[in-house]
Design a protein around this motif. Structure first.
Motif, mmCIF file in Angstrom:
data_model
loop_
_atom_site.group_PDB
_atom_site.id
_atom_site.type_symbol
_atom_site.label_atom_id
_atom_site.label_comp_id
_atom_site.label_asym_id
_atom_site.label_seq_id
_atom_site.Cartn_x
_atom_site.Cartn_y
_atom_site.Cartn_z
ATOM 1 N N PHE A 1 -8.797 67.001 3.512
ATOM 2 C CA PHE A 1 -8.342 68.449 4.521
ATOM 3 C C PHE A 1 -7.372 67.818 5.478
ATOM 4 N N GLU B 1 -8.964 70.317 -2.935
ATOM 5 C CA GLU B 1 -8.578 70.929 -1.747
ATOM 6 C C GLU B 1 -7.798 70.048 -0.873
ATOM 7 N N HIS C 1 -14.936 83.005 12.944
ATOM 8 C CA HIS C 1 -15.525 81.672 12.578
ATOM 9 C C HIS C 1 -15.360 80.853 13.815
ATOM 10 N N LYS D 1 -12.126 85.429 4.225
ATOM 11 C CA LYS D 1 -11.826 84.182 4.531
ATOM 12 C C LYS D 1 -11.416 83.906 6.330
ATOM 13 N N CYS E 1 -15.028 82.036 -0.909
ATOM 14 C CA CYS E 1 -15.206 80.868 -1.671
ATOM 15 C C CYS E 1 -16.364 80.078 -1.376
HETATM 16 C C1 AN0 Z 1 -13.407 74.591 4.211
HETATM 17 C C2 AN0 Z 1 -11.924 75.323 4.430
HETATM 18 O O1 AN0 Z 1 -12.286 76.512 5.051
HETATM 19 O O2 AN0 Z 1 -11.120 75.047 3.981
HETATM 20 C C3 AN0 Z 1 -13.597 74.479 2.692
HETATM 21 C C4 AN0 Z 1 -13.888 75.633 1.867
HETATM 22 C C5 AN0 Z 1 -13.805 75.464 0.352
HETATM 23 N N1 AN0 Z 1 -14.590 75.347 4.974
HETATM 24 C C6 AN0 Z 1 -15.021 74.934 5.826
HETATM 25 O O3 AN0 Z 1 -14.782 73.867 6.377
HETATM 26 C C7 AN0 Z 1 -16.068 75.852 6.310
#
Ligand code: AN0
Ligand code: CP
Length: 311
Positions: free
Chosen positions: A112, A142, A176, A236, A269
């Motif tokens: 991330f 990701e 969120h 999202k 997702c």
């Molecule tokens: C992550 C995001 O928003 O990228 C993973 C999603 C698949 N979500 C969180 O951290 C809640």
């Protein structure tokens, strides 16, 4: 397919979607393809779906699977070239990627963004370094800016559930409590530009995604107006891109309710915060596709791994 770092690695998106749907109806048809091949799944962050569905996809293809939580279980990795490693990091990516490449035939990676340094996040240092120093194909589970396995899943799900040739698809921001990445909305927006849908994005002002990604996609600031006549509503949260990583709004009036989405199908997702992003009444109704969508993660990953193994 040589790698699956982002959606540009797809040769023919419609074929890949059809392949995934085919695999769903006959998951073990290619059980020999992955025989004596291994995938190394490396995680810098948490996961439920990506971890289990990619593992299942590899298993369906007959592959062996190794999973490692690199952050908690591996040595602290150094990514800077030429650095004097006298501080926290114990192992350089140059050795790590070369070594892992000897053990596995495919490396899948989740890493991330920091959400504090836009330039650095957009460089995609972790996945790009693995791509550079590994000698086997890399799959993105990701990264800082992209979640292409999720986007492929979403396209498969829309293909399965659409009731008209060119459905209206709306990506809506929703509130969120924590700052979240742009990877999912980025890849979803890119994917919607690749398939035949009537697509728009709605979010409060100040939540514009990277304009290089949204391109000509219509952006509507009035959520109700955007949702009008929608066939699919994809919710999202993301943090601000302009004021990078900041939470500019937690306006709960953006939460999705049945009254807002009318008869549209609901997608997310996952993981999703109930009664924050979306009301229980949607998730607990037949209009919610989130469980079927998560099931398609397996076949999206399987279609991608199959193409990589065949190449
Ligand atoms: C992550 C995001 O928003 O990228 C993973 C999603 C698949 N979500 C969180 O951290 C809640
Ligand atoms: N949608 C998704 O990628 O879920 P996980 O973070 O649980 O893997």
């Amino acid at each position: 397919m040589k790698q699956y770092i982002d959606l540009e690695d797809i040769n023919n998106v419609d074929q890949l979607i059809q392949q995934a749907i085919q695999l769903k109806s006959d998951p073990f048809a290619h059980k020999q393809l992955g025989k004596n091949k291994s995938i190394g799944m490396l995680f810098f962050n948490s996961s439920l779906r990506t971890r289990l569905s990619t593992q299942k996809a590899a298993q369906n293809l007959g592959m062996n699977i190794m999973v490692m939580n690199l952050n908690s279980e591996g040595w602290g990795l150094e990514f800077e070239d030429g650095s004097v490693m006298n501080a926290g990091t114990a192992e350089h990516i140059k050795e790590a990627a070369a070594v892992i490449s000897q053990y596995v035939d495919v490396i899948a990676l989740r890493a991330f963004p920091s959400l504090t340094d836009k330039v650095k996040d957009e460089e995609e240092q972790i996945i790009r370094s693995f791509q550079k120093y590994a000698s086997v194909p890399v799959v993105n589970m990701e990264s800082a800016t992209a979640h292409p396995l999720q986007a492929l899943t979403d396209a498969i799900t829309i293909q399965e559930f659409k009731q008209k040739e060119r459905p209206k698809v709306v990506l809506t921001w929703a509130p969120h409590p924590r700052a979240l990445p742009h990877a999912v909305p980025n890849s979803f927006a890119k994917m919607m530009q690749m398939i035949d849908v009537d697509f728009c994005i709605t979010h409060p002002e100040g939540y514009e995604l990277n304009p290089k990604i949204t391109g000509n996609t219509p952006i509507v600031y009035n959520q109700n107006e955007a949702l009008k006549d929608a066939d699919f509503v994809y919710a999202k949260n993301w943090s601000s891109y302009q004021d990078y990583g900041q939470i500019k709004s937690t306006d709960e009036s953006w939460m999705l309710t049945l009254d807002k989405i009318k008869a549209a199908k609901f997608m997310h997702c996952l993981p999703v915060r109930r009664n924050m992003i979306v009301a229980d009444e949607i998730l607990d109704s037949d209009q919610s596709l989130v469980i079927q969508q998560a099931n398609n993660r397996t076949y999206a990953a399987q279609a991608v791994l199959k193409e990589i193994l065949e190449d």
